[in-house]
Design a protein around this motif. Structure first.
Motif, short mmCIF file in Angstrom:
data_model
loop_
_atom_site.label_atom_id
_atom_site.label_comp_id
_atom_site.label_asym_id
_atom_site.label_seq_id
_atom_site.Cartn_x
_atom_site.Cartn_y
_atom_site.Cartn_z
N ALA A 236 0.82 -1.21 0.00
CA ALA A 236 0.00 0.00 0.00
C ALA A 236 0.85 1.26 0.00
N ALA A 237 2.04 1.21 0.64
CA ALA A 237 2.92 2.37 0.70
C ALA A 237 4.33 1.91 1.08
N SER A 238 5.30 2.72 0.71
CA SER A 238 6.69 2.44 1.04
C SER A 238 7.45 3.75 1.16
N THR A 239 8.31 3.83 2.17
CA THR A 239 9.13 5.03 2.37
C THR A 239 10.41 4.66 3.11
N LYS B 256 13.67 0.76 5.66
CA LYS B 256 12.56 0.88 4.72
C LYS B 256 11.25 0.47 5.39
N LYS B 257 10.26 1.39 5.39
CA LYS B 257 8.94 1.14 5.99
C LYS B 257 7.97 0.78 4.87
N THR B 258 7.29 -0.35 5.03
CA THR B 258 6.29 -0.77 4.05
C THR B 258 4.97 -1.04 4.75
N LYS B 259 3.89 -0.65 4.10
CA LYS B 259 2.54 -0.92 4.60
C LYS B 259 1.87 -1.91 3.65
N TRP B 260 1.28 -2.94 4.22
CA TRP B 260 0.65 -4.01 3.45
C TRP B 260 -0.83 -4.07 3.77
N ARG B 261 -1.66 -4.40 2.77
CA ARG B 261 -3.11 -4.50 2.93
C ARG B 261 -3.63 -5.80 2.34
#
Length: 54
Positions: A19-22, A28-33
């Motif tokens: 969903a997002a990465s920064t 590295k931060k990643t958001k998963w859905r």
């Protein structure tokens, strides 16, 4: 990107979508859905994984 992971909301193995990465100072931060129920979790490199707390 895709990630196969157990979804506690669906109570089944699902393919999560990125969903997002920064980039952060921690890594590295990643958001998963989950596309089925919209459950989400965050990973920061190998240090933080909020799916483990669910």
């Amino acid at each position: 990107m895709e990630l196969d992971q157990y979804c506690p909301q669906c109570e089944a193995e699902r393919t999560f979508w990125l969903a997002a990465s920064t980039e952060l100072h921690l890594g590295k931060k990643t958001k998963w859905r989950c596309p089925e129920c919209n459950y989400g979790f965050v990973q920061i490199d190998d240090t933080v994984d909020t799916s483990a707390s669910a």
